[in-house]
Design a protein around this motif. Sequence first.
Motif, PDB file in Angstrom:
ATOM      1  N   SER A 215      11.180  -4.936  17.681  1.00 33.88           N
ATOM      2  CA  SER A 215      10.250  -4.179  16.837  1.00 33.88           C
ATOM      3  C   SER A 215       8.850  -4.736  17.043  1.00 33.88           C
ATOM      4  O   SER A 215       8.648  -5.945  16.945  1.00 33.88           O
ATOM      5  N   VAL A 216       7.919  -3.844  17.327  1.00 35.89           N
ATOM      6  CA  VAL A 216       6.520  -4.256  17.530  1.00 35.89           C
ATOM      7  C   VAL A 216       5.663  -3.548  16.487  1.00 35.89           C
ATOM      8  O   VAL A 216       5.617  -2.320  16.438  1.00 35.89           O
ATOM      9  N   PHE A 217       4.989  -4.337  15.656  1.00 34.62           N
ATOM     10  CA  PHE A 217       4.123  -3.804  14.612  1.00 34.62           C
ATOM     11  C   PHE A 217       2.678  -4.204  14.901  1.00 34.62           C
ATOM     12  O   PHE A 217       2.429  -5.179  15.603  1.00 34.62           O
ATOM     13  N   ILE A 218       1.749  -3.460  14.323  1.00 35.26           N
ATOM     14  CA  ILE A 218       0.338  -3.759  14.519  1.00 35.26           C
ATOM     15  C   ILE A 218      -0.439  -3.457  13.248  1.00 35.26           C
ATOM     16  O   ILE A 218      -0.189  -2.446  12.592  1.00 35.26           O
ATOM     17  N   PHE A 219      -1.352  -4.345  12.863  1.00 35.52           N
ATOM     18  CA  PHE A 219      -2.250  -4.039  11.753  1.00 35.52           C
ATOM     19  C   PHE A 219      -3.224  -2.952  12.188  1.00 35.52           C
ATOM     20  O   PHE A 219      -3.594  -2.864  13.361  1.00 35.52           O
ATOM     21  N   GLU A 220      -3.655  -2.122  11.242  1.00 37.22           N
ATOM     22  CA  GLU A 220      -4.425  -0.924  11.604  1.00 37.22           C
ATOM     23  C   GLU A 220      -5.769  -1.220  12.252  1.00 37.22           C
ATOM     24  O   GLU A 220      -6.305  -0.388  12.982  1.00 37.22           O
ATOM     25  N   ASN A 221      -6.324  -2.410  12.026  1.00 35.54           N
ATOM     26  CA  ASN A 221      -7.588  -2.757  12.664  1.00 35.54           C
ATOM     27  C   ASN A 221      -7.413  -3.798  13.769  1.00 35.54           C
ATOM     28  O   ASN A 221      -8.367  -4.482  14.151  1.00 35.54           O
ATOM     29  N   ALA A 222      -6.211  -3.902  14.290  1.00 32.13           N
ATOM     30  CA  ALA A 222      -5.948  -4.745  15.452  1.00 32.13           C
ATOM     31  C   ALA A 222      -5.927  -3.850  16.690  1.00 32.13           C
ATOM     32  O   ALA A 222      -5.942  -2.627  16.580  1.00 32.13           O
ATOM     33  N   ALA A 254      -4.577   1.257  16.891  1.00 34.78           N
ATOM     34  CA  ALA A 254      -3.232   1.323  16.322  1.00 34.78           C
ATOM     35  C   ALA A 254      -2.661   2.733  16.260  1.00 34.78           C
ATOM     36  O   ALA A 254      -1.488   2.956  16.588  1.00 34.78           O
ATOM     37  N   ASP A 255      -3.479   3.713  15.845  1.00 30.31           N
ATOM     38  CA  ASP A 255      -2.973   5.081  15.719  1.00 30.31           C
ATOM     39  C   ASP A 255      -2.548   5.659  17.069  1.00 30.31           C
ATOM     40  O   ASP A 255      -1.522   6.338  17.183  1.00 30.31           O
ATOM     41  N   LYS A 261       4.040   5.509  21.290  1.00 31.58           N
ATOM     42  CA  LYS A 261       5.291   4.757  21.103  1.00 31.58           C
ATOM     43  C   LYS A 261       5.249   3.368  21.749  1.00 31.58           C
ATOM     44  O   LYS A 261       6.278   2.824  22.146  1.00 31.58           O
ATOM     45  N   ILE A 262       4.055   2.798  21.841  1.00 34.84           N
ATOM     46  CA  ILE A 262       3.913   1.415  22.299  1.00 34.84           C
ATOM     47  C   ILE A 262       4.244   0.464  21.160  1.00 34.84           C
ATOM     48  O   ILE A 262       4.780  -0.614  21.363  1.00 34.84           O
ATOM     49  N   VAL A 263       3.896   0.882  19.934  1.00 33.00           N
ATOM     50  CA  VAL A 263       4.252   0.111  18.741  1.00 33.00           C
ATOM     51  C   VAL A 263       5.145   0.972  17.859  1.00 33.00           C
ATOM     52  O   VAL A 263       5.186   2.191  17.992  1.00 33.00           O
ATOM     53  N   ASP A 264       5.859   0.308  16.947  1.00 25.96           N
ATOM     54  CA  ASP A 264       6.820   1.012  16.097  1.00 25.96           C
ATOM     55  C   ASP A 264       6.286   1.338  14.707  1.00 25.96           C
ATOM     56  O   ASP A 264       6.803   2.215  14.033  1.00 25.96           O
ATOM     57  N   LYS A 265       5.252   0.605  14.294  1.00 23.81           N
ATOM     58  CA  LYS A 265       4.726   0.834  12.945  1.00 23.81           C
ATOM     59  C   LYS A 265       3.323   0.259  12.841  1.00 23.81           C
ATOM     60  O   LYS A 265       3.024  -0.788  13.421  1.00 23.81           O
ATOM     61  N   VAL A 266       2.467   0.952  12.085  1.00 34.04           N
ATOM     62  CA  VAL A 266       1.115   0.459  11.808  1.00 34.04           C
ATOM     63  C   VAL A 266       1.087  -0.071  10.383  1.00 34.04           C
ATOM     64  O   VAL A 266       1.483   0.623   9.446  1.00 34.04           O
ATOM     65  N   LEU A 267       0.634  -1.309  10.223  1.00 34.42           N
ATOM     66  CA  LEU A 267       0.570  -1.922   8.900  1.00 34.42           C
ATOM     67  C   LEU A 267      -0.802  -1.681   8.271  1.00 34.42           C
ATOM     68  O   LEU A 267      -1.831  -1.956   8.879  1.00 34.42           O
ATOM     69  N   LYS A 286       4.645  -9.652   4.893  1.00 34.96           N
ATOM     70  CA  LYS A 286       5.887 -10.282   4.427  1.00 34.96           C
ATOM     71  C   LYS A 286       6.964  -9.240   4.124  1.00 34.96           C
ATOM     72  O   LYS A 286       8.117  -9.379   4.568  1.00 34.96           O
ATOM     73  N   LYS A 287       6.600  -8.201   3.385  1.00 40.94           N
ATOM     74  CA  LYS A 287       7.575  -7.149   3.050  1.00 40.94           C
ATOM     75  C   LYS A 287       8.098  -6.470   4.315  1.00 40.94           C
ATOM     76  O   LYS A 287       9.304  -6.207   4.438  1.00 40.94           O
ATOM     77  N   THR A 288       7.199  -6.201   5.258  1.00 35.16           N
ATOM     78  CA  THR A 288       7.594  -5.549   6.506  1.00 35.16           C
ATOM     79  C   THR A 288       8.578  -6.412   7.279  1.00 35.16           C
ATOM     80  O   THR A 288       9.591  -5.906   7.794  1.00 35.16           O
ATOM     81  N   LEU A 289       8.308  -7.705   7.375  1.00 36.04           N
ATOM     82  CA  LEU A 289       9.189  -8.621   8.117  1.00 36.04           C
ATOM     83  C   LEU A 289      10.564  -8.721   7.458  1.00 36.04           C
ATOM     84  O   LEU A 289      11.597  -8.665   8.144  1.00 36.04           O
ATOM     85  N   ILE A 290      10.582  -8.860   6.142  1.00 34.17           N
ATOM     86  CA  ILE A 290      11.861  -8.983   5.422  1.00 34.17           C
ATOM     87  C   ILE A 290      12.695  -7.718   5.590  1.00 34.17           C
ATOM     88  O   ILE A 290      13.896  -7.778   5.901  1.00 34.17           O
ATOM     89  N   ASP A 291      12.058  -6.563   5.411  1.00 33.86           N
ATOM     90  CA  ASP A 291      12.782  -5.289   5.534  1.00 33.86           C
ATOM     91  C   ASP A 291      13.316  -5.086   6.956  1.00 33.86           C
ATOM     92  O   ASP A 291      14.454  -4.645   7.135  1.00 33.86           O
ATOM     93  N   GLU A 292      12.503  -5.403   7.968  1.00 38.09           N
ATOM     94  CA  GLU A 292      12.920  -5.187   9.350  1.00 38.09           C
ATOM     95  C   GLU A 292      14.022  -6.149   9.770  1.00 38.09           C
ATOM     96  O   GLU A 292      14.954  -5.760  10.487  1.00 38.09           O
ATOM     97  N   LEU A 293      13.951  -7.387   9.309  1.00 37.24           N
ATOM     98  CA  LEU A 293      14.999  -8.351   9.660  1.00 37.24           C
ATOM     99  C   LEU A 293      16.344  -7.946   9.070  1.00 37.24           C
ATOM    100  O   LEU A 293      17.398  -8.174   9.680  1.00 37.24           O
ATOM    101  N   LYS A 294      16.323  -7.333   7.891  1.00 36.26           N
ATOM    102  CA  LYS A 294      17.572  -6.841   7.288  1.00 36.26           C
ATOM    103  C   LYS A 294      18.231  -5.808   8.192  1.00 36.26           C
ATOM    104  O   LYS A 294      19.455  -5.789   8.363  1.00 36.26           O
TER     105      LYS A 294
END
Length: 321
Positions: A215-222, A254-255, A261-267, A286-294
């Motif tokens: 899973s690859v996530f990115i903050f919206e201003n990264a 990010a958008d 489909k280079i990233v899976d979700k924008v934070l 933190k919430k994103t990491l916990i949910d995805e690890l589950k």
Amino acid sequence: MEKRKFVLEFEKPLSLLEEQLANLVKTAQEHNIDVSKEMKSLEETIDVTKKEVYKNLTPWQRVQLSRHPERPYSLDYIGAIFEDFQELHGDRLFQDDRAIIGGTAMLDGKPVMIIAEQKGRNTKENLMRNFGSPNPEGYRKALRLMKLAEKFGLPIISLVDTPGAYPGIGAEERHVAEAIAVNIREMSTLKAPIIAVIIGEGGSGGALGIAVADSVFIFENAYYSVISPEGCAAILWKDRTFAADAAEALKLSADKLLELKIVDKVLKEPLGGAQKDPDEAARTLKKTLIDELKVLRTKNMDQLIEARYEKYRKMGSFSEG
């Protein structure tokens, strides 16, 4: 002496209004006068301007925000999100690269392995961290720790924030390209759940060397790109001043990355960037990491590796003649 706030060029209209408000409050306190109407009007103008400035950012402006010196860095997120972080050092071959940090920690009561790129806040720290640009030993250290995570069944969380791998003579002599290539190969079949998050800059192979993940996530201003906008402009236009045009052409925001489909979700970030409210940004991560690890923990390793392989095979488009 009051520390001056760092202001980007496109933020200056907003900064001037905020300065006016601060001066108005100061004047009211010093002369004991009622300026509530003026303050209310100015606050409303600030709210409108803030939305106008930050809601329609160009790719180049987002790149500038990703480099903001007050933006949370990896160690800031590690301190806010994880418990009992124990840093592990060295690649067991040459030396310890301080541009990449790694070690074990607890997340939501469960052990994880953290791999992260770290920049410095001042000149002294930046020299120690090599401005967030890893040498080959940094990637070899990262791989050593990832293999350790695989051995002990720990999920891997990778925090990406680099302008790119260090391009110096020493790095080339010690085979930085080979170190990155080996990491890409090994991460593609590593028997451990892997989450990569681009928290700031995601420059070229410097980022990819620790970012092959389930899973690859990115903050919206990264941003996440094959090359920096300045580097691209220097090659295509022979002029680094065309960086804004390059940022648009590279589709690095990010958008666009989500669309491709280079990233899976924008934070989502606080309005104006993660530096405006680091605690809120940390809670989101933190919430994103916990949910995805589950989710990742429910899959067996064969499923995980197969899905990881398919994920990268499907990226991009091409035609055969």
